[in-house]
Every structure is written in structure tokens, then in C-alpha cells.
Design a protein around this motif. Structure first.
Motif, PDB file in Angstrom:
ATOM      1  N   LEU A 154       0.828  -1.215   0.000  1.00  0.00           N
ATOM      2  CA  LEU A 154       0.000   0.000   0.000  1.00  0.00           C
ATOM      3  C   LEU A 154       0.861   1.263   0.000  1.00  0.00           C
ATOM      4  N   ILE A 155       1.993   1.225   0.749  1.00  0.00           N
ATOM      5  CA  ILE A 155       2.929   2.360   0.733  1.00  0.00           C
ATOM      6  C   ILE A 155       3.476   2.550  -0.683  1.00  0.00           C
ATOM      7  N   CYS A 156       3.894   1.434  -1.272  1.00  0.00           N
ATOM      8  CA  CYS A 156       4.441   1.449  -2.633  1.00  0.00           C
ATOM      9  C   CYS A 156       3.380   1.933  -3.620  1.00  0.00           C
ATOM     10  N   HIS A 157       2.178   1.444  -3.464  1.00  0.00           N
ATOM     11  CA  HIS A 157       1.058   1.814  -4.334  1.00  0.00           C
ATOM     12  C   HIS A 157       0.799   3.323  -4.292  1.00  0.00           C
ATOM     13  N   PHE A 158       0.855   3.881  -3.099  1.00  0.00           N
ATOM     14  CA  PHE A 158       0.628   5.317  -2.921  1.00  0.00           C
ATOM     15  C   PHE A 158       1.651   6.137  -3.715  1.00  0.00           C
ATOM     16  N   VAL A 159       2.906   5.673  -3.722  1.00  0.00           N
ATOM     17  CA  VAL A 159       3.958   6.371  -4.477  1.00  0.00           C
ATOM     18  C   VAL A 159       3.708   6.234  -5.978  1.00  0.00           C
ATOM     19  N   ILE A 160       3.423   5.013  -6.418  1.00  0.00           N
ATOM     20  CA  ILE A 160       3.285   4.726  -7.849  1.00  0.00           C
ATOM     21  C   ILE A 160       2.137   5.494  -8.499  1.00  0.00           C
ATOM     22  N   ILE A 161       0.995   5.602  -7.808  1.00  0.00           N
ATOM     23  CA  ILE A 161      -0.170   6.261  -8.437  1.00  0.00           C
ATOM     24  C   ILE A 161       0.052   7.752  -8.641  1.00  0.00           C
ATOM     25  N   SER A 324      13.481  -0.586  -4.086  1.00  0.00           N
ATOM     26  CA  SER A 324      13.501  -1.673  -5.072  1.00  0.00           C
ATOM     27  C   SER A 324      12.093  -2.107  -5.438  1.00  0.00           C
ATOM     28  N   LEU A 325      11.223  -2.214  -4.433  1.00  0.00           N
ATOM     29  CA  LEU A 325       9.841  -2.638  -4.680  1.00  0.00           C
ATOM     30  C   LEU A 325       9.107  -1.632  -5.568  1.00  0.00           C
ATOM     31  N   MET A 326       9.401  -0.341  -5.375  1.00  0.00           N
ATOM     32  CA  MET A 326       8.805   0.695  -6.222  1.00  0.00           C
ATOM     33  C   MET A 326       9.154   0.463  -7.690  1.00  0.00           C
ATOM     34  N   SER A 327      10.412   0.163  -7.959  1.00  0.00           N
ATOM     35  CA  SER A 327      10.838  -0.031  -9.352  1.00  0.00           C
ATOM     36  C   SER A 327      10.189  -1.281  -9.937  1.00  0.00           C
ATOM     37  N   LEU A 328      10.080  -2.342  -9.146  1.00  0.00           N
ATOM     38  CA  LEU A 328       9.432  -3.571  -9.612  1.00  0.00           C
ATOM     39  C   LEU A 328       7.941  -3.330  -9.878  1.00  0.00           C
ATOM     40  N   HIS A 329       7.306  -2.609  -8.985  1.00  0.00           N
ATOM     41  CA  HIS A 329       5.884  -2.289  -9.136  1.00  0.00           C
ATOM     42  C   HIS A 329       5.664  -1.482 -10.416  1.00  0.00           C
ATOM     43  N   GLU A 330       6.548  -0.525 -10.666  1.00  0.00           N
ATOM     44  CA  GLU A 330       6.400   0.342 -11.842  1.00  0.00           C
ATOM     45  C   GLU A 330       6.546  -0.447 -13.139  1.00  0.00           C
ATOM     46  N   VAL A 331       7.413  -1.463 -13.162  1.00  0.00           N
ATOM     47  CA  VAL A 331       7.557  -2.313 -14.351  1.00  0.00           C
ATOM     48  C   VAL A 331       6.193  -2.863 -14.766  1.00  0.00           C
ATOM     49  N   ASN A 332       5.473  -3.390 -13.773  1.00  0.00           N
ATOM     50  CA  ASN A 332       4.195  -4.043 -14.050  1.00  0.00           C
ATOM     51  C   ASN A 332       3.064  -3.039 -14.234  1.00  0.00           C
ATOM     52  N   THR A 333       3.086  -1.958 -13.438  1.00  0.00           N
ATOM     53  CA  THR A 333       2.053  -0.932 -13.569  1.00  0.00           C
ATOM     54  C   THR A 333       2.070  -0.332 -14.974  1.00  0.00           C
ATOM     55  N   SER A 334       3.262   0.029 -15.451  1.00  0.00           N
ATOM     56  CA  SER A 334       3.370   0.631 -16.788  1.00  0.00           C
ATOM     57  C   SER A 334       2.927  -0.355 -17.865  1.00  0.00           C
ATOM     58  N   PHE A 335       3.213  -1.641 -17.655  1.00  0.00           N
ATOM     59  CA  PHE A 335       2.791  -2.660 -18.621  1.00  0.00           C
ATOM     60  C   PHE A 335       1.274  -2.749 -18.684  1.00  0.00           C
TER      61      PHE A 335
END
Length: 453
Positions: A154-161, A324-335
Motif C-alpha cells: 500500500l505504501i508502494c502503491h501510494f507512491v506509484i499512483i 527496489s519494490l517501487m521499481s518492480l511495481h512500476e515495471v508491471n504498472t506501466s505494462f
């Protein structure tokens, strides 16, 4: 050229810190120091630097080239260069690898948050048996590890959005300096302990007698994995680079940051461990069992200081895990949001929910149930094995072959030299490395993992 509707990094510093954050992770904090200490100290570090120059930096530049040229998610970036050939599946392999790693990596990241909480309320004080039992009971708990996995998602999600500039770059500008500040504070505290000099010597005194074939192979492997090659992170972040970004210089700067964090982690761990006569172990046991015991013993005379150092250490780990988790999340989010033609928030929710489910099952396999184990490995272990020992080297090898033997050399040179605005003196060396040297080195890493060599 980049799609004008896509995000981009707003500053060079933000770009470097975000990309370095993607590369710097938990492996820098426990795996590198342990390997350096066991395999020749400073001699290993020198071999590692050579490995970074021969393998790490060329592979990173390769992913930069694909990402910036494609200006899209990793799968689409490879597809654009593949021109309808089967090479496009390398991009999909990287996205899949990043997706699977996101699920189980978040479990260990969640453990870091639990230990921040445990440090705050003073649960980590006790002898070695207590600390060991504490970790074993926590890892086997069916509820708490999953809760923390969801929290860190959820922390990571908040950053990514919040996008590239408002989310990833902004968070990285806070978290990466914080990472270094915390590292330096703990390094100073650790090096001031009695007999700490033995730990510094253990890490930094060259022992060339230990340098053999295995040291070279392990250094190659560490340089490959430490820089997050083959999981889409580097390629995805490069898709947000500007046309003015110097790809070689950026790869060099990120490699220096990555190495600096790893060496500082060694200077944080070994002096404290040697001060109290505890041998540092490798893996999760070092982070979650050995080090709490080290801090308890090292600062026994000043329990408040021990409490502060322990808390700072687990905050440091959580920051490293989160970048690191942010970068991994972004790989999939952008896809997902680009391929499904949905908005960023919906893409992020797909990743957060699906990977949290994967993480929950991986967590359950570590003790809550014995039904998620096959052939002597838990589900968590299988995810780690398949992604780390099979998919990552496979993606790295295929990327080098793709750029070295299929993609027109002019495209690579244009990206490397920013369309002739930079001097391309090193391009010939780079091209030779990815065409001939890097594929062989990655193959050696792959075979060494399975003890074929």
C-alpha cells in the motif's frame, strides 16, 4: 521519441536517485558484505569492480538503450525493436520476471517493517535463542507477515499512483539520501565499538590468496544481480529518460552508488559483529537473527543506544526494500496501464492486489502450512529459484544477443552518443562487450549457479 503523454524524470538528480534506488536493495545490505568478507575482502571488491565494468555497466546501458528508444513499458520497448520477430518475447519475459519477484520480494520487505515495529516497542531484546525463536515464530505466523506485506504494498502503491515525477522521483529524492544518512550513522556507531578494527580489516584487507575461479564467478554473479538486470526495472525507468541523458555516465554513477551502499553495509555489519565475537551469517538469518543479537550485545552497556541503532537499521532496510519494490511495481504498472489502455491508478491496483495475493501464498508456505511445498522447496523458494537462477540470467543473455546480433548497430550508437552530440569513444568497447564478452560471462554465471562448472 517519447510519447508526450508519458511521464518523465524532472531532473538529472531525480533520475539517478530513482534508478539507483531500483538497483539498491536488500542484497546490497547482506549478500555483498558477506561475500566480500568470505572471499578475500578488498581483493573480492576489486574483482567485483572489474565485473561491474565488464558485465554490469554494459548490461545496464543495454537496458537503457532499449527503454529510452522504446519510450514505453518494457514489453512494448522490446517489441518496437524486434520488428515482428520472436525477440519481442524477451521483453515479456522481463515483465513476467519482475511480476513474480514483486510478489515474493514484498514478503521479505514486509518483515523489515515488522522489525521496525518490534524495535520501537522493544521486542527484540533478549539472548540469541530468543531472537532466533522470535523470527521463526513470526515467519510461520499465518497473519502478521501477510499484514506487513499488504502494508508495504500500500505504501508502494501510494507512491506509484502519483506518477514518475510526483511519486517515484519525489520519493527517491527523500529515501535515497535518508538511506545514506542512516548508513553513515550506523557505520560510525559500529566502528567506535571495541575491537571494531578487526571487522574493518576483515572487509577491507586484501587477501589475494583466496582469489580463485569461484571468487571470479561469484563476483560476476553479484555484479549481475546487484544491478537489477533482467527484471525490467532499468528498462522501464530508462523509458522516462530525456534525450539529453548520457547513458554511459548514468550507468557509471548508478554503479558507484550501488557499490558504495554495499561497502558501507559491510562497514556497518562487520565491526559490530567482530566486536562481540559473532560470525556474520548469510541471508535472512543475518538480517533478522544475527544482527539483533549483535546490537543487543554490542550496546549492552547503553541499551538506549542499542535500541536507537536497531531501530535505525530496520528503517534503513525498509527504505532499501521499498526503493527496489517501487521499481518492480512500476515495471508491471506501466505494462498493464499501457497494454490494457487504462489509467495509471487502475494499472497500479492490478499489480498491488495480484502481487499481494502471490505474496500471501509465498508467506503461508514458510510455516503456516506444509501444503505449499514441492520437491523440498517452499512456494517462496520456488519463486526465488525460478526468477533468480533461471529467468534473470536468461533475460540478460537474450538482451545481449538481441542488441549485439540483431538490432542495427546504428540504433545503438545513436542512443549511446545521444545522436552524435556526445563523443562515442567508448561505444566500440561497449558493443564488443555486449556482442561477445557479456553473453559468455552470463552463461558462466548461469552454469556456476547449477554447479555445472
Amino acid at each position: 521519441m517519447a510519447d508526450s503523454n508519458r511521464g518523465s524524470f524532472g531532473s538529472k538528480l531525480g533520475m539517478i536517485l530513482a534508478t539507483a534506488g531500483g538497483a539498491v536493495g536488500l542484497g546490497n545490505v547482506w549478500r555483498f558484505p558477506y561475500m566480500a568478507g568470505q572471499e578475500g575482502g578488498a581483493a573480492f571488491i576489486l574483482v567485483y569492480i572489474g565485473s561491474v565494468l565488464l558485465l554490469g555497466i554494459p548490461c545496464m546501458i543495454s537496458e537503457f538503450v532499449i527503454g529510452r528508444h522504446g519510450a514505453s513499458n518494457t514489453a512494448r520497448a522490446y517489441t518496437k525493436l524486434a520488428n515482428g520477430t520472436a525477440w519481442k518475447w524477451v521483453g515479456f519475459l522481463e515483465v513476467l520476471t519482475g511480476f513474480l519477484i514483486t510478489g515474493y520480494y514484498a514478503v521479505v520487505s514486509g518483515w523489515c517493517l515488522q522489525y521496525v515495529y518490534a524495535s520501537i516497542i522493544g521486542e527484540l531484546h533478549g539472548d540469541a535463542n530468543y531472537v532466533t525463536q522470535y523470527f521463526q515464530e513470526f515467519a510461520a505466523d499465518p497473519f502478521r507477515p501477510v499484514l506487513w506485506t499488504v502494508v508495504i504494498f500500500l505504501i508502494c502503491h501510494f507512491v506509484i499512483i502519483h506518477g514518475v515525477r510526483g511519486g517515484i522521483e519525489k520519493a527517491s529524492k527523500v529515501m535515497m539520501p535518508l538511506l545514506f544518512i542512516l548508513l553513515l550513522i550506523i557505520v560510525v556507531a559500529s566502528c567506535l565499538l571495541p575491537d571494531a578494527g578487526k571487522g574493518v580489516e576483515f572487509l577491507l584487507k586484501p587477501d589475494f590468496g583466496k582469489v580463485d575461479r569461484n571468487v571470479f564467478l561469484n563476483a560476476l554473479g553479484q555484479s549481475f544481480y546487484s544491478m537489477s538486470i533482467g527484471m525490467g526495472c532499468i528498462c522501464t525507468y530508462a523509458s522516462y529518460f530525456s534525450r539529453q541523458t548520457n547513458l554511459f555516465k548514468s550507468a557509471l554513477q548508478i554503479s558507484v552508488i550501488d557499490l558504495l551502499v554495499a561497502v558501507l553495509a559491510g562497514l556497518m555489519i562487520f565491526p559490530a559483529a567482530f566486536s562481540v565475537g559473532i560470525s556474520p551469517d548469510s541471508g535472512p538469518s543475518l538480517i533478522f537473527i544475527t544482527l539483533p543479537n549483535v546490537f543487543n550485545k554490542a550496546f549492552a552497556a547503553l541499551p538506549v543506544l542499542g535500541w536507537i541503532i536497531s531501530l535505525l537499521f530496520y528503517v534503513l532496510l525498509s527504505v532499501a526494500a521499498l526503493t527496489s519494490l517501487m521499481s518492480l511495481h512500476e515495471v508491471n504498472t506501466s505494462f498493464f496501464y499501457e497494454e490494457l489502455k487504462i489509467d495509471r491508478k487502475k494499472g497500479a491496483w492490478i499489480v498491488t492486489i495480484s502481487c499481494a495475493v502471490i505474496g500471501a501464498f509465498c508467506s503461508f508456505s514458510l510455516g503456516a502450512t506444509d501444503k505449499l511445498s514441492w520437491f523440498g522447496k517452499t512456494l517462496f523458494d520456488w519463486f526465488d529459484f525460478i526468477t533468480g537462477q533461471v529467468f534473470l540470467p536468461m533475460a540478460g543473455l537474450l538482451t545481449c544477443l538481441f542488441l549485439g546480433w540483431y538490432v542495427p548497430k546504428k540504433i545503438l550508437k545513436d542512443e549511446f552518443t545521444n545522436w552524435g552530440t556526445l563523443k562515442g569513444r567508448l561505444f566500440g568497447i561497449y558493443f564488443f562487450l555486449i556482442k561477445f564478452v557479456c553473453p559468455i560471462l552470463i552463461l558462466l554465471v548461469f552454469l556456476n549457479q547449477f554447479e555445472v562448472l
